[in-house]
Design an enzyme around this catalytic site. Sequence first.
Site, PDB file in Angstrom:
ATOM      1  N   ASP A 240      -0.549  -0.511  -7.602  1.00  0.00           N
ATOM      2  CA  ASP A 240       0.530   0.131  -6.882  1.00  0.00           C
ATOM      3  C   ASP A 240       1.620   0.427  -7.912  1.00  0.00           C
ATOM      4  OD1 ASP A 240       2.293   0.792  -4.800  1.00  0.00           O
ATOM      5  OD2 ASP A 240       3.150  -1.202  -4.915  1.00  0.00           O
ATOM      6  N   LYS A 241       2.509   1.351  -7.627  1.00  0.00           N
ATOM      7  CA  LYS A 241       3.553   1.601  -8.613  1.00  0.00           C
ATOM      8  C   LYS A 241       4.832   0.822  -8.268  1.00  0.00           C
ATOM      9  CE  LYS A 241       6.231   5.286  -8.786  1.00  0.00           C
ATOM     10  NZ  LYS A 241       7.589   4.801  -8.991  1.00  0.00           N
TER      11      LYS A 241
ATOM     12  N   GLU B 155      16.887   1.339   1.246  1.00  0.00           N
ATOM     13  CA  GLU B 155      17.967   1.374   2.231  1.00  0.00           C
ATOM     14  C   GLU B 155      19.142   0.579   1.744  1.00  0.00           C
ATOM     15  OE1 GLU B 155      16.681   0.165   6.085  1.00  0.00           O
ATOM     16  OE2 GLU B 155      16.669   2.254   6.700  1.00  0.00           O
TER      17      GLU B 155
ATOM     18  N   LYS C  52      16.998  10.939   7.365  1.00  0.00           N
ATOM     19  CA  LYS C  52      16.823  10.580   5.963  1.00  0.00           C
ATOM     20  C   LYS C  52      15.332  10.375   5.756  1.00  0.00           C
ATOM     21  CE  LYS C  52      17.321   6.235   4.779  1.00  0.00           C
ATOM     22  NZ  LYS C  52      17.959   4.937   4.647  1.00  0.00           N
TER      23      LYS C  52
ATOM     24  N   ARG D  74      13.418   8.045  -7.649  1.00  0.00           N
ATOM     25  CA  ARG D  74      12.919   8.231  -6.300  1.00  0.00           C
ATOM     26  C   ARG D  74      13.911   9.057  -5.532  1.00  0.00           C
ATOM     27  NH1 ARG D  74      10.718   3.416  -2.726  1.00  0.00           N
ATOM     28  NH2 ARG D  74      10.389   1.874  -4.330  1.00  0.00           N
TER      29      ARG D  74
ATOM     30  N   THR E  53       0.188   5.632  -5.748  1.00  0.00           N
ATOM     31  CA  THR E  53       1.581   5.532  -5.326  1.00  0.00           C
ATOM     32  C   THR E  53       1.864   6.522  -4.223  1.00  0.00           C
ATOM     33  OG1 THR E  53       3.841   5.892  -6.028  1.00  0.00           O
ATOM     34  CG2 THR E  53       2.168   7.051  -7.249  1.00  0.00           C
ATOM     35  N   GLY E  54       2.881   6.199  -3.486  1.00  0.00           N
ATOM     36  CA  GLY E  54       3.296   7.121  -2.428  1.00  0.00           C
ATOM     37  C   GLY E  54       4.267   8.155  -2.949  1.00  0.00           C
TER      38      GLY E  54
END
Lengths: 368, 1048
Positions: free
Chosen positions: B404-405, B498, B562, B595, B675-676
């Site tokens: 995963d990242k 968040e 968001k 991100r 990764t997403g």
Amino acid sequence: MMASSYSAKEEDGHHSGPAGLGAATRTRKPDNTAFKQQRLPAWQPILTAGTVLPAFFIIGLIFIPIGIGLYVTSNNINEFEIDYTGTDMSSPCFNCSQNFSWNSTTPCKCVLSFYLDQPFESNVFMYYGLSNFYQNHRRYVKSRDDSQLNGDERSLKEPSKECEPYRTNENKPIAPCGAIANSMFNDTLDLFYINPSGSKTQIPLNKKGIAWSTDKRVKFRNPGGSNPNLTAVFKDTAKPVNWHKPVYELDSEADNNGFINEDFIVWMRTAALPTFRKLYRIIQKNNNMTPTLPRGNYSLEVTYNYPVRSFEGRKRVILSTISWMGGKNPFLGIAYMTVGSICFFLGVVLLFIHHKYGNRNNSSDIAS
Amino acid sequence: MANSKKERGVKWEVRANDRYFHQSCRRKSFLCFRWGRYADNVVRSYKYTPLTFLPLNLYEQFQRAANLFFLLIVILQCVPIIATIPWYSTMLPLLFVLLVRGCKDLATDLGRRRSDGQINRRPCDILTPEGFKTVKWKDVRVGDILQVHKDQVIPADLLLLCSTEPHSLCYVETADIDGETNLKFRQALSVTHTELNGDSVKQNLATFNGIVWGEEPNGNLHSFKGELHWKGERHHLDTDHLLLRGTVLRNTDKAYGLAIYTGSDSKILQNCGKLKLKNTQVEILLNKTVLVILLFMITTAILLAVGAGLFEQRVSPQYDVVSVLQRDSSPAYLGFLTFWGYIILLSPSMPMSLYITFEVIHMMHCLLIGWDVEMYWEDNNSPAQARTTTLNEELGQVGHLLSDKTGTLTQNRLLFRQCFIAGHIYGDMSKELKPLDLSWNRFSCGGLKFSDQRLVDKLRERSSPECQEFFTALALCHTVMSEWRDGLPHYQAASPDEEALVCAARELGWVFLSRTRETLTLSEMGLTRNYQLLALLDFTSKRRRMSVLVRDPGGQLKLYCKGADIVVLERLQRDGPLQESTERALELFAQGCLRTLCVAVRSVPEALWTEWSRTLSQVGTSTGDQETALEEIYDQMEKDLTLLGVTAIEDRLQEGVPETIATLRRAGLKVWVLTGDKTETAVNVGYACKLMDPDTTLIQGEELRQLLESPSPEVKSKEPEVWITSRKAVKSKAALVISGPELAELTREPEWGAKFVALSDQCQSVLCCRVTPAQKAEVVEMVRKYSTSITMAIGDGANDVNMIKTAHIGVGLCGVEGSQAVQNADFALAQFSFLRRLLLVHGHWSYYRICILLRYFLYKTTAFALVHIWYSFYNGFSAQPMYESWFISLYTTLYTSLPIQCMGFFEQDVSDKSCLCWPEIYSIGQKKQLFNPLVLAITLLYSVYTSIILFFIPMGILQYFALDYQTLAVTIQTSVVLTMTVEVILHTKFWTKYSVAAVVFSLVAFFLSTLALHSARLFTASPKDYFFLGASPNAYSTPEIWLTICVT
């Protein structure tokens, strides 16, 4: 507003869950010990040409002399073997072997003569050898009662079931019971030296000391403790069916009679292979001047009782001197020499390879 | 009435304050039988009671095939006619194995009992007629009313009756249940809230006599259906009214609840699944080998039995000494008996104690992993953890690492670095920041890595409405909970982004103060404003966005949204003015490995809201697939948005990540990153962490598609032109980049999957972007399916759980995102860089040690047992054993077990430093060089060779003597033990004091016990008294020969 002030009450709570992070104040840092960090002091032998090659040569150099020594010693041992089965028409024992079975009563005698072309200098061991006799067959090996042989009174009356079908005879317990005892070797062998004059001199055969001392002292004991009257002790027992005499008449001497008869003990120690030899007698050297068995003619008088023809077995008599390494045994020396030479040879080959291609390896040896 | 309840599925009756009623049907148990309805609140995770330990444990142990096999052998040995060796010679090792195993089970069970006890003894307050009394958890019964304090763990599934907070709200943290660290609120029914709350809560509660009807206990954490009957009315209950056992009460002084499900009925305990046992490839191969040995054994036994039959037929009849003993049995019958005899005799060739040794060594290796100081992370006080104890040697064989990242390669400590508002980019990525002067803001806590005075000025001057709106959105659109400490708000958020955003808004003057269910309070540049929260359209990994619908103090309805950029951008109003600059900004941020999240707003007309809320409430009450229905409704609301801006959050790489990845790549591992994130971000992270070299060519999109579409049915043999041309590029340096949608296509076509994996094997690395958690698992599945190597998945969050569970080995990082990944993982680490040590050092050692161990075990047992075969040619196939029976029983357990055990613990073929310096060493595990069918076959052949030597050399030498069976047996036994010891000595490359002690001990044990067993004193029942001078010299001469043969 609804801002609730923080109060530090009952800070119970968070030590649940297998990964109770955060709240655990106790440090979970592992101990920095050599054992836990796998840093135990250790000797790490690295196999390089420098260690392996000398090892090969040393092994080779140790083994080859040992092998030669063993081989020479073995060759110096005198051994003489004669087959008296009597399968040949020409054999003196042919008749005996033909018309004989377990239950014949009259003993059959035959005489074999032979010539020793070398004198036997030291003590001579006299063996009888049997071939094709499966003394190591499982059912056969099991067919004995050790506690009976150890002098246990109860087993004397009630032998172990393992002894079947040689357990009882005519409602009397058999002593000693079982197939091993029943098939005991019962030929009698006598050795005569034929003087150049033609007269015969009987060679004294020592029948004591042929069994292992532990067997004689511990494993085999007569029932009834020190009662010298064996006839009374074995009163209610039957003799094994193939035997001619009961167990208490095996010998005239009290300390070699009954279960502690050494011929019997030797037989009861079962052989590992179907072809085997067992010690029969020892010929003691009587003085230093003359050899135990001088060169010359001998005759062997056999009281032929033991049938082997049915299973194509052979019977032999072996006369042998012994050395520090036991009897004649060329195999041991050859084995040592072979292994030693293989090692030596491999060492040479590896040395050659190492010498030829060594430069390439050297760099990596240094690196590692 | 009762009928209708049944129809509604509510059959679980709980009467408040009525202990007597529930007492009558308490669940009781005796042995394995249980009856009664209501469980008490005692956790019993232990398996055994003193009474049931023996039968249960034995039952479990005999489910192992090996143990069962040996039990059968013991039973066979009790049949006198086929018993070749006495019963104790198999019984002893079997007992030994069972005992060791039993002790281990007992120890773990005691550990469980202790932890159960700890949980059961936790205090809690229950209501008795005399008021609240502190009792232990285990005394809680269904129907009790409990008082839970702030920060206490809730002891049972409770129906929330009321709490000290307004509207009887209460907040719970469910980290132990679903791994999410954010607070969730639960609210009591308004009827219980109003009736029970007040000054005399105690009296009110004591007189509370409602009856709750609920579902039968089940493990579904997110649903509950029930009703409360009280004062003649029926109230509907759902999961929002329930406080689950194991959750922690937060931000709420006191809450009162009625225990509905206790102990094993509670949702969390119903949910405790059983761990699936993973088997390693080595173990599978081992099992196959054991099976082969078994088959071989049976065939040999059959052949020998035929031999025995022939012997009985041809030889015995003439041989009256033996034939009398067979008592009129036919040769066939005797052969049949001999078959069983040989089965017994050859059974020691089955490595029974191997399984137990295997387990002990695995456990030791796991402990060593936990003990490694270099894998301990001070910051969160966590050492490495091996949670599964069977996978160690696979650590040395990993071929594909799927990582995963976020949170794995990166720290997941997010920092608000840049933003894009109304065409301007604020903030920069420079390393040195001159801190902003935020002294004007009394809520500032520091920690903002953002310096752009322009923005602050604009905000303070209130000159830019866009900027104000942007930060209002950041301060409103979230699910963060605030907690006040020392006059400053502290935030608890479900996700670190968040938190980062809300904190950034706070630092810049838009302070989120608190929330209730219906309101949100902000302080905008010192001005406190109340927003009415109308709806919260929450975040799911599928929607990838969240929105809030609020009524601002001015009475206007606004939707703040968001979310991930593509989702938000496609929901914007058509032809927005800043489209181009936005895209440029997004690209820029992505290049800086940031991100991004888009923030948008929509003004909602009152009419639309009333209509929409009606449909929403309809869905809420309707049954069926609520989730998709909700999604649709949310979709209707979230459209025609106006973009406010873009946030850019930095996620730093963890320490040592680039070095680790570089080392792992040198070790031959294929590192895939899933990764997403967006492709650009992923690629940049890929470069940053040395996943790809600067001159690596990327194959993505169309090019990749072409490669895959090219007709190459056999990837390896015939490679068509496209394949070949690209192969030059591939061979040199290339990386595959694939995104989620493409991946979805890929997984649909099985052929492509195979090609993709084959292609990836020739590339440096693979990046999968924009993948969902489910897709992550699919990728792992694909790699598992199309490549033979071991896959390892590493991740830290709940979205990696699927992947971790699917891979051969799952590694969880104890990171910021809760402990769910760790709980599902086989190994837990604190840092990604520890992976290097875990794989290259521990993995390599484990693999090496275990392979040597297995080979040695197979060798030792088969060589030992095969001697019987050679002997049978000389004893008329009568199954006469070659060894003394005591020797057979002590051989595996006493004489030869310790040195190899020591080797399994301590052996190091190369030191840990060399392992890390030359990662190439690792490839022996990937290529399975130490344990494959070929190696096994060689081992077995070698053992056959050994057994031949072991039998024929002593026999050849001893045949010249007046040889008796027992001498030969002693000779061969001594040779066997010495040979095996020499074998260990030759294999050991790392001599610690323990290894030396073990070797010395087993040899001394052998000679002493042999002498003791042959002593006159023990001679009572069987012939043991034969240790004679003649045996010793020969016994010593043969092993010497042997030693040299081993060397050659």
